[in-house]
Write an enzyme that holds these catalytic residues in place. Structure first.
Site, PDB file in Angstrom:
ATOM      1  N   PRO A  77       0.815  -1.220   0.000  1.00 52.15           N
ATOM      2  CG  PRO A  77      -0.915  -1.588   1.517  1.00 52.15           C
ATOM      3  CD  PRO A  77       0.374  -2.171   1.023  1.00 52.15           C
ATOM      4  CB  CYS A  78       0.444   4.295  -2.059  1.00 48.42           C
ATOM      5  SG  CYS A  78       0.393   3.404  -3.618  1.00 48.42           S
ATOM      6  CD  GLN A  79      -2.517   3.164   2.704  1.00 48.68           C
ATOM      7  OE1 GLN A  79      -1.796   2.535   1.948  1.00 48.68           O
ATOM      8  NE2 GLN A  79      -3.558   2.627   3.296  1.00 48.68           N
ATOM      9  CG  PHE A  81       6.278   3.447   0.371  1.00 43.34           C
ATOM     10  CD1 PHE A  81       7.167   3.428   1.427  1.00 43.34           C
ATOM     11  CD2 PHE A  81       5.827   2.237  -0.133  1.00 43.34           C
ATOM     12  CE1 PHE A  81       7.600   2.236   1.967  1.00 43.34           C
ATOM     13  CE2 PHE A  81       6.257   1.036   0.400  1.00 43.34           C
ATOM     14  CZ  PHE A  81       7.147   1.041   1.454  1.00 43.34           C
TER      15      PHE A  81
END
Length: 362
Positions: A77-79, A81
């Protein structure tokens, strides 16, 4: 020859779809979000989808008994990064530790290849230390590694979106990323055949505005096996928001909105440059992230993008159907890896593998 792939952190299945277009058979997918799982199951009926926290799974349960796994792919998940969350881009964020799960699956299953993708922000997290650490870990497992930031618009996707890819193999192949396309696809080349819909309209079935013969090459590709465009769904914006839209030219944003229509913003100058952005018809789109929250505007109509328009700009074909409430669907589309970008990378993996196998025979 059947080549097996496993998609972890699969989302709605953009990476899987690109892999399948390239010729990979996806045996398993792992995703924790239930709406995304429903979307994945609908569009990949032959894949076993596991709705679970990846930290609770044993990778060996996914390994076929009769043959090896060709590729493990996915993006945590991108949160943790994302550049948009700079305060949380530290190793203390639990989302950041999820990339360790990717390493665990590769270590346990030992695929021929892995494909690790993430947001651009991954490249400079902790001043590049995380990127270097991940590369060292993969190399310690015996993988030859290459990485690069790719622009989706260079690979047939009508969107200026960059994604970080790290690709590795244990076959001793020096990986080279695929060559770029020569001409980018514009927004209007992508969506001009889709129905005219109004603010808040929920048209589950529509009609194309031109015949297949009259459609652009990209539109013909996206129509695939679809006879009608489905999910022409637009979020309902209030009257004030629509008034703001009317002041914004193509390529413009919130700066073009008169101050008297922005009085509810405490400090207009602190608005993000990406909000209230009207797409330019003759250029690739800006990033389709959560396009409802950022108020991305149709090039010619005073409304937000429809689900089908956003899916087109992400290179999902028209027969790909999304499940869940519209807000969940919008997030699924925004989070996805554009399938045509994934296809280009995985086609290159397959080509280099076949060249390597042919060389071993000779």
């Amino acid at each position: 020859m059947k080549r097996i792939g496993i998609d972890i952190f699969a989302g709605a299945g953009g990476l899987s779809l690109g892999a399948e277009m390239a010729g990979i058979t996806i045996s398993h997918a792992i995703e924790i979000n239930r709406s995304a799982v429903r979307t994945y199951e609908r569009n990949h009926p032959d894949t076993k989808v596991i709705c679970s926290d990846i930290r609770d799974l044993d990778p060996t349960d996914l390994k076929p008994k009769d043959k090896g796994v060709f590729i493990i792919m996915g993006g945590p998940p991108c949160q943790g990064f994302s550049l948009s969350n700079t305060r949380t881009r530290t190793m203390k964020n639990p989302n950041n530790s999820l990339f360790e799960e990717f390493l665990r699956f590769v270590q346990e299953i030992q695929p021929d290849w892995f494909l690790f993708e993430n947001v651009y922000g991954f490249t400079n997290m902790s001043n590049g230390a995380v990127r270097r650490l991940v590369e060292i870990c993969f190399r310690s497992l015996g993988y030859e590694v290459a990485d690069e930031v790719l622009w989706a618009s260079d690979y047939g996707v009508p969107q200026r979106r960059n994604r970080y890819f790290m690709v590795g193999n244990r076959l001793g192949i020096k990986f080279q990323f695929p060559q770029k396309h020569k001409k980018p696809i514009s927004v209007w080349e992508a969506i001009s055949d889709l129905p005219i819909v109004g603010n808040g309209e929920q048209s589950f079935e529509g009609k194309y505005l031109c015949s297949l013969a009259e459609a652009t090459a990209y539109q013909r590709l996206m129509r695939h096996d679809s006879e009608i465009p489905t999910q022409n769904l637009v979020s309902l914006n209030n009257e004030l928001v629509i008034k703001r839209y009317k002041h914004i030219p193509q390529g413009g944003n919130w700066r073009d909105i008169p101050d008297e229509l922005m009085v509810n913003y405490a400090d207009k100058e602190r608005c993000h440059s990406g909000i209230y952005k009207r797409l330019k018809a003759d250029e690739p789109s800006v990033v389709i992230s959560n396009y409802r929250k950022s108020m991305l505007i149709h090039p010619f109509q005073d409304r937000g993008l429809s689900v089908r328009e956003a899916a087109r700009i992400q290179s999902f074909p028209d027969d790909f159907y999304f499940e869940g409430p519209i807000s969940h669907i919008q997030q699924q589309i925004g989070n996805a890896v554009p399938p045509l970008l994934a296809k280009a990378v995985i086609q290159q993996i397959l080509k280099l593998t076949e060249d390597h196998e042919q060389g071993q025979k000779n």
